[in-house]
Design a protein around this motif. Structure first.
Motif, short mmCIF file in Angstrom:
data_model
loop_
_atom_site.label_atom_id
_atom_site.label_comp_id
_atom_site.label_asym_id
_atom_site.label_seq_id
_atom_site.Cartn_x
_atom_site.Cartn_y
_atom_site.Cartn_z
N LYS A 176 6.41 -2.72 -11.99
CA LYS A 176 5.30 -1.96 -11.42
C LYS A 176 5.06 -2.47 -10.01
O LYS A 176 4.86 -3.66 -9.79
CB LYS A 176 4.04 -2.13 -12.25
CG LYS A 176 2.88 -1.23 -11.80
CD LYS A 176 1.70 -1.34 -12.75
CE LYS A 176 0.58 -0.38 -12.36
NZ LYS A 176 -0.57 -0.46 -13.29
N ILE A 177 5.12 -1.55 -9.05
CA ILE A 177 4.97 -1.95 -7.65
C ILE A 177 3.95 -1.07 -6.93
O ILE A 177 3.57 0.00 -7.41
CB ILE A 177 6.34 -1.88 -6.91
CG1 ILE A 177 6.96 -0.48 -7.01
CG2 ILE A 177 7.31 -2.89 -7.47
CD1 ILE A 177 6.63 0.44 -5.90
N LYS A 178 3.54 -1.56 -5.78
CA LYS A 178 2.63 -0.80 -4.92
C LYS A 178 3.17 -0.83 -3.50
O LYS A 178 3.59 -1.88 -3.01
CB LYS A 178 1.22 -1.40 -4.93
CG LYS A 178 0.23 -0.66 -4.03
CD LYS A 178 -1.15 -1.33 -4.06
CE LYS A 178 -2.13 -0.59 -3.16
NZ LYS A 178 -3.46 -1.24 -3.12
N ASP A 180 2.22 0.43 0.47
CA ASP A 180 1.26 1.00 1.42
C ASP A 180 1.98 1.36 2.70
O ASP A 180 2.63 0.51 3.32
CB ASP A 180 0.14 0.00 1.71
CG ASP A 180 -0.73 -0.27 0.50
OD1 ASP A 180 -1.28 0.70 -0.05
OD2 ASP A 180 -0.85 -1.44 0.10
N ALA A 202 4.07 7.78 -10.74
CA ALA A 202 3.35 7.31 -9.55
C ALA A 202 1.90 7.76 -9.51
O ALA A 202 1.56 8.88 -9.91
CB ALA A 202 4.08 7.78 -8.30
N ASP A 203 1.07 6.89 -8.98
CA ASP A 203 -0.34 7.17 -8.70
C ASP A 203 -0.50 7.06 -7.19
O ASP A 203 -0.30 6.00 -6.61
CB ASP A 203 -1.23 6.15 -9.41
CG ASP A 203 -2.71 6.42 -9.16
OD1 ASP A 203 -3.05 7.53 -8.72
OD2 ASP A 203 -3.51 5.48 -9.39
N ASN A 205 -2.58 7.56 -3.52
CA ASN A 205 -3.83 7.67 -2.78
C ASN A 205 -3.50 7.90 -1.31
O ASN A 205 -2.73 7.14 -0.72
CB ASN A 205 -4.67 6.39 -2.93
CG ASN A 205 -5.29 6.27 -4.31
OD1 ASN A 205 -5.93 7.18 -4.78
ND2 ASN A 205 -5.05 5.12 -4.95
N SER A 212 -0.73 5.40 -0.03
CA SER A 212 -0.53 4.31 -0.99
C SER A 212 0.03 4.88 -2.29
O SER A 212 -0.49 5.87 -2.80
CB SER A 212 -1.85 3.59 -1.25
OG SER A 212 -1.68 2.57 -2.20
N ILE A 213 1.08 4.24 -2.80
CA ILE A 213 1.70 4.72 -4.04
C ILE A 213 1.91 3.55 -4.99
O ILE A 213 2.41 2.50 -4.60
CB ILE A 213 3.04 5.45 -3.74
CG1 ILE A 213 3.68 5.95 -5.03
CG2 ILE A 213 4.00 4.58 -2.95
CD1 ILE A 213 4.85 6.90 -4.80
N VAL A 214 1.46 3.72 -6.23
CA VAL A 214 1.63 2.73 -7.29
C VAL A 214 2.44 3.37 -8.40
O VAL A 214 2.13 4.48 -8.84
CB VAL A 214 0.27 2.25 -7.85
CG1 VAL A 214 0.49 1.28 -9.02
CG2 VAL A 214 -0.55 1.60 -6.76
N GLN A 236 4.28 -4.60 -2.69
CA GLN A 236 3.74 -5.61 -3.60
C GLN A 236 4.29 -5.39 -5.01
O GLN A 236 4.39 -4.24 -5.46
CB GLN A 236 2.22 -5.53 -3.68
CG GLN A 236 1.47 -5.77 -2.39
CD GLN A 236 -0.03 -5.60 -2.60
OE1 GLN A 236 -0.64 -6.34 -3.38
NE2 GLN A 236 -0.62 -4.65 -1.92
N LEU A 238 3.38 -5.72 -8.74
CA LEU A 238 2.18 -5.87 -9.57
C LEU A 238 2.52 -6.40 -10.96
O LEU A 238 1.71 -7.09 -11.59
CB LEU A 238 1.46 -4.52 -9.69
CG LEU A 238 1.05 -3.87 -8.36
CD1 LEU A 238 0.34 -2.54 -8.64
CD2 LEU A 238 0.15 -4.79 -7.55
#
Length: 247
Positions: A176-178, A180, A202-203, A205, A212-214, A236, A238
């Motif tokens: 799981k990554i993020k 920006d 993906a989530d 914002n 931003s994508i998580v 990052q 997570l």
């Protein structure tokens, strides 16, 4: 009473672990506590007195044959015993007794199995395998654990073998990554498109200036993602190994 004299320059040592380094066509050895050698190499232990059984450089520990200053100068360009010992401990090969070798092998094997269990799942149940089941699969594949290679590296090799052979249904867990991304960065549109092709579930914002994508990625894609984001976005991690919801 008769007196038995030992040869000059010889010291008898027993029950030791040795670190051996060949240099200038000669073999140099130091007598150590084996577990302390690993701590010293990892930077955990810095006191040589805690690592060494005796502060001396040998040509042969078992015979108690001490290296002369001439030997040290020729091979290491110094007669500073501490400096030579540090080089031998850092670069030399650890010699283990059969009992020590087996203990070390068991330790590495257990660590390797724990890593595999944490990083892999059954793709059907989405659950991790216990180390005992992974051990049985590796035995069937005749995977050999060795002493002189880090457990993490051997775990990655074992995972590749398990995934390719499918003795048991197994895959790597997702990471799981993020990421920006500044929309003011040149090429941000193309980068976002690439990210959306790699990152799943993906989530997102988005604002006027940032994106931003998580989400989840296959671990094998991580290096590609690092190169992709280098200097263009902030990446990052997570979670190193996500257990996906089966619902």
């Amino acid at each position: 009473m008769a007196v038995i004299n030992q040869p000059s320059g010889q010291i008898k040592l027993t029950n030791v672990s040795m670190v051996r380094l060949k240099k200038a066509k000669k073999r140099f050895e130091v007598a150590c506590y084996q577990n302390k050698v690993q701590d010293y190499r990892n930077g955990v232990e810095k006191d040589l007195d805690e690592v060494l059984q005796i502060n001396q450089v040998f040509l042969n520990v078992s015979k108690g044959q001490v290296a002369s200053k001439e030997d040290l100068q020729k091979a290491f360009q110094t007669t500073d015993v501490d400096a030579v010992i540090k080089e031998i401990i850092s670069k030399g090969e650890i010699q283990l007794s059969e009992k020590e070798r087996q203990l070390q092998l068991n330790k590495i094997n257990n660590e390797m199995l724990t890593i595999i269990s944490a990083k892999c799942i059954n793709p059907n149940s989405k659950k991790r395998y216990p180390p005992t089941m992974i051990h049985k699969a590796l035995l069937e594949l005749k995977f050999n654990v060795v002493v002189n290679k880090p457990a993490k590296l051997q775990a990655l090799e074992a995972i590749k073998l398990l995934v390719s052979k499918q003795i048991i249904p197994i895959v790597r867990s997702k990471m799981k990554i993020k990421v920006d991304v500044s929309l003011e960065t040149q090429g941000s549109t193309e980068l976002i498109e690439q990210l959306n092709n790699i990152i799943k579930s993906a989530d997102v914002n988005k604002s006027e200036t940032s994106y931003s994508i998580v989400g989840l990625i296959d671990p094998v894609a991580y290096r590609e993602l690092v190169n992709m984001c280098n200097g263009k976005a902030t990446l990052q991690v997570l979670d190193m190994a996500v257990i996906e919801d089966t619902k």
